[in-house]
Structure formats: structure tokens, C-alpha cells
Design a protein around this motif. Structure first.
Motif, PDB file in Angstrom:
ATOM      1  N   ASP A  47      -8.778  21.674 -61.252  1.00  9.54           N
ATOM      2  CA  ASP A  47      -9.306  22.639 -62.204  1.00  9.54           C
ATOM      3  C   ASP A  47     -10.807  22.835 -62.046  1.00  9.54           C
ATOM      4  O   ASP A  47     -11.502  21.993 -61.499  1.00  9.54           O
ATOM      5  CB  ASP A  47      -8.945  22.238 -63.641  1.00  9.54           C
ATOM      6  N   GLY A  48     -11.273  24.004 -62.491  1.00  7.13           N
ATOM      7  CA  GLY A  48     -12.701  24.303 -62.454  1.00  7.13           C
ATOM      8  C   GLY A  48     -13.241  24.557 -61.067  1.00  7.13           C
ATOM      9  O   GLY A  48     -14.412  24.309 -60.800  1.00  7.13           O
ATOM     10  N   ASN A  49     -12.420  25.066 -60.171  1.00  4.55           N
ATOM     11  CA  ASN A  49     -12.870  25.416 -58.826  1.00  4.55           C
ATOM     12  C   ASN A  49     -12.764  26.933 -58.656  1.00  4.55           C
ATOM     13  O   ASN A  49     -12.738  27.661 -59.643  1.00  4.55           O
ATOM     14  CB  ASN A  49     -12.026  24.667 -57.777  1.00  4.55           C
ATOM     15  N   LYS A  50     -12.711  27.397 -57.426  1.00  2.70           N
ATOM     16  CA  LYS A  50     -12.613  28.826 -57.147  1.00  2.70           C
ATOM     17  C   LYS A  50     -11.439  29.103 -56.215  1.00  2.70           C
ATOM     18  O   LYS A  50     -11.506  29.963 -55.355  1.00  2.70           O
ATOM     19  CB  LYS A  50     -13.914  29.319 -56.515  1.00  2.70           C
ATOM     20  N   LEU A  51     -10.362  28.361 -56.394  1.00  2.95           N
ATOM     21  CA  LEU A  51      -9.202  28.523 -55.528  1.00  2.95           C
ATOM     22  C   LEU A  51      -8.487  29.840 -55.829  1.00  2.95           C
ATOM     23  O   LEU A  51      -8.266  30.185 -56.984  1.00  2.95           O
ATOM     24  CB  LEU A  51      -8.226  27.361 -55.722  1.00  2.95           C
ATOM     25  N   SER A  52      -8.129  30.568 -54.769  1.00  6.15           N
ATOM     26  CA  SER A  52      -7.416  31.838 -54.936  1.00  6.15           C
ATOM     27  C   SER A  52      -5.918  31.671 -54.698  1.00  6.15           C
ATOM     28  O   SER A  52      -5.126  32.531 -55.065  1.00  6.15           O
ATOM     29  CB  SER A  52      -7.979  32.885 -53.984  1.00  6.15           C
ATOM     30  N   ASN A  53      -5.520  30.557 -54.084  1.00  7.80           N
ATOM     31  CA  ASN A  53      -4.112  30.318 -53.793  1.00  7.80           C
ATOM     32  C   ASN A  53      -3.909  28.814 -53.598  1.00  7.80           C
ATOM     33  O   ASN A  53      -4.801  28.131 -53.113  1.00  7.80           O
ATOM     34  CB  ASN A  53      -3.699  31.069 -52.525  1.00  7.80           C
ATOM     35  N   ILE A  54      -2.746  28.334 -53.999  1.00  9.64           N
ATOM     36  CA  ILE A  54      -2.408  26.933 -53.723  1.00  9.64           C
ATOM     37  C   ILE A  54      -1.304  26.910 -52.688  1.00  9.64           C
ATOM     38  O   ILE A  54      -0.527  27.852 -52.586  1.00  9.64           O
ATOM     39  CB  ILE A  54      -1.992  26.164 -54.992  1.00  9.64           C
ATOM     40  N   GLY A  55      -1.215  25.872 -51.942  1.00  7.07           N
ATOM     41  CA  GLY A  55      -0.229  25.771 -50.878  1.00  7.07           C
ATOM     42  C   GLY A  55       1.191  25.612 -51.384  1.00  7.07           C
ATOM     43  O   GLY A  55       1.431  25.068 -52.462  1.00  7.07           O
ATOM     44  N   ARG A  56       2.137  26.071 -50.580  1.00 10.68           N
ATOM     45  CA  ARG A  56       3.561  25.950 -50.904  1.00 10.68           C
ATOM     46  C   ARG A  56       4.008  24.503 -50.957  1.00 10.68           C
ATOM     47  O   ARG A  56       4.988  24.162 -51.603  1.00 10.68           O
ATOM     48  CB  ARG A  56       4.398  26.682 -49.864  1.00 10.68           C
ATOM     49  N   GLY A  57       3.301  23.628 -50.266  1.00 13.23           N
ATOM     50  CA  GLY A  57       3.684  22.220 -50.203  1.00 13.23           C
ATOM     51  C   GLY A  57       3.718  21.529 -51.544  1.00 13.23           C
ATOM     52  O   GLY A  57       4.428  20.539 -51.725  1.00 13.23           O
ATOM     53  N   ILE A  58       2.978  22.033 -52.511  1.00 13.94           N
ATOM     54  CA  ILE A  58       2.971  21.424 -53.841  1.00 13.94           C
ATOM     55  C   ILE A  58       4.379  21.453 -54.434  1.00 13.94           C
ATOM     56  O   ILE A  58       4.780  20.551 -55.162  1.00 13.94           O
ATOM     57  CB  ILE A  58       1.924  22.097 -54.744  1.00 13.94           C
ATOM     58  N   GLY A  59       5.157  22.439 -54.069  1.00 14.50           N
ATOM     59  CA  GLY A  59       6.538  22.526 -54.533  1.00 14.50           C
ATOM     60  C   GLY A  59       7.444  21.457 -53.951  1.00 14.50           C
ATOM     61  O   GLY A  59       8.577  21.295 -54.380  1.00 14.50           O
ATOM     62  N   LYS A  60       6.962  20.705 -52.972  1.00 19.22           N
ATOM     63  CA  LYS A  60       7.755  19.642 -52.351  1.00 19.22           C
ATOM     64  C   LYS A  60       7.353  18.248 -52.832  1.00 19.22           C
ATOM     65  O   LYS A  60       7.858  17.257 -52.356  1.00 19.22           O
ATOM     66  CB  LYS A  60       7.615  19.720 -50.833  1.00 19.22           C
ATOM     67  N   MET A  61       6.433  18.191 -53.779  1.00 18.49           N
ATOM     68  CA  MET A  61       5.916  16.905 -54.242  1.00 18.49           C
ATOM     69  C   MET A  61       6.859  16.290 -55.282  1.00 18.49           C
ATOM     70  O   MET A  61       6.819  16.639 -56.456  1.00 18.49           O
ATOM     71  CB  MET A  61       4.504  17.080 -54.788  1.00 18.49           C
ATOM     72  N   ASN A  62       7.699  15.373 -54.820  1.00 17.14           N
ATOM     73  CA  ASN A  62       8.730  14.757 -55.665  1.00 17.14           C
ATOM     74  C   ASN A  62       8.176  13.917 -56.810  1.00 17.14           C
ATOM     75  O   ASN A  62       8.838  13.773 -57.830  1.00 17.14           O
ATOM     76  CB  ASN A  62       9.649  13.877 -54.825  1.00 17.14           C
ATOM     77  N   TYR A  63       7.005  13.342 -56.636  1.00 14.96           N
ATOM     78  CA  TYR A  63       6.471  12.403 -57.626  1.00 14.96           C
ATOM     79  C   TYR A  63       5.452  13.034 -58.568  1.00 14.96           C
ATOM     80  O   TYR A  63       4.997  12.395 -59.499  1.00 14.96           O
ATOM     81  CB  TYR A  63       5.829  11.201 -56.919  1.00 14.96           C
ATOM     82  N   LEU A  64       5.092  14.287 -58.326  1.00 16.32           N
ATOM     83  CA  LEU A  64       4.042  14.943 -59.102  1.00 16.32           C
ATOM     84  C   LEU A  64       4.415  15.032 -60.579  1.00 16.32           C
ATOM     85  O   LEU A  64       5.478  15.536 -60.939  1.00 16.32           O
ATOM     86  CB  LEU A  64       3.778  16.347 -58.540  1.00 16.32           C
ATOM     87  N   GLU A  65       3.527  14.509 -61.436  1.00 19.49           N
ATOM     88  CA  GLU A  65       3.736  14.530 -62.876  1.00 19.49           C
ATOM     89  C   GLU A  65       2.797  15.509 -63.571  1.00 19.49           C
ATOM     90  O   GLU A  65       3.171  16.129 -64.562  1.00 19.49           O
ATOM     91  CB  GLU A  65       3.525  13.127 -63.462  1.00 19.49           C
TER      92      GLU A  65
END
Length: 96
Positions: A47-65
Motif C-alpha cells: 500500500d501507498g505506492n504507485k503501482l498500476s498493475n499487480i502480477g497474476r502470480g498473486i492469484g497462485k499464492m496458497n498461503y496468502l492471508e
């Protein structure tokens, strides 16, 4: 072109929490996050950055809470985020 995250950080494969909030990261996030890098993360705070897009790989993160993305330049999320793989996701922060 996205933010430069040093490979020495990306290759830390046992990290569970990454907080890079307010670091002026710009552009698109590395697609390999969640696929090649940081596969066991539980918390990703960008948060609080200037990202315009996040990677598709985040959708593969099994442990992400928890996924903190508020305060970026995001107008949408990749179709793969969130996904069934994110079954442990209990917090998603997206406000601008």
C-alpha cells in the motif's frame, strides 16, 4: 516496466511477511511473485505506492492471508486475483 525489487529479496523463499508500503514503487509488479518468488507469503503489504498493475502470480499464492494494495494507481485486478488458490485470504485492502 515495473518496480525494481532486488533478486536477493525475491529469492528469499521462506519469507512469510513482506511490507513494502510507502516506497514509491511504480509500474507493474513482477509476474513471478507467487509463481517463482515468495510462494509461502502470508502477508503482502504494498500500500501507498504507485503501482498500476499487480502480477497474476498473486492469484497462485496458497498461503496468502492479507493483501494490502490501497493507495496505488490500480484501476483493476488481473482476472486471476483473487482465485481459489487464495483460500486463506482473510483481508484484501484496495481503497484508493
Amino acid at each position: 516496466f515495473g518496480p525494481h525489487i532486488p533478486s536477493t529479496l525475491l529469492e528469499l523463499d521462506k519469507l512469510q511477511v513482506v511490507r513494502m508500503s510507502g516506497n514509491q514503487l511504480e509500474g507493474e509488479l513482477e509476474d513471478g511473485i507467487g509463481i517463482r518468488y515468495w510462494k509461502v507469503l502470508k502477508v503482502l503489504a504494498l500500500d501507498g505506492n504507485k503501482l498500476s498493475n499487480i502480477g497474476r502470480g498473486i492469484g497462485k499464492m496458497n498461503y496468502l492471508e492479507k493483501l494490502h494494495l490501497r493507495g496505488n494507481k490500480l484501476t483493476s485486478l488481473p482476472e486471476e486475483v483473487p482465485s481459489r488458490n487464495n483460500s486463506n485470504l482473510t483481508m484484501l485492502s484496495l481503497s484508493s
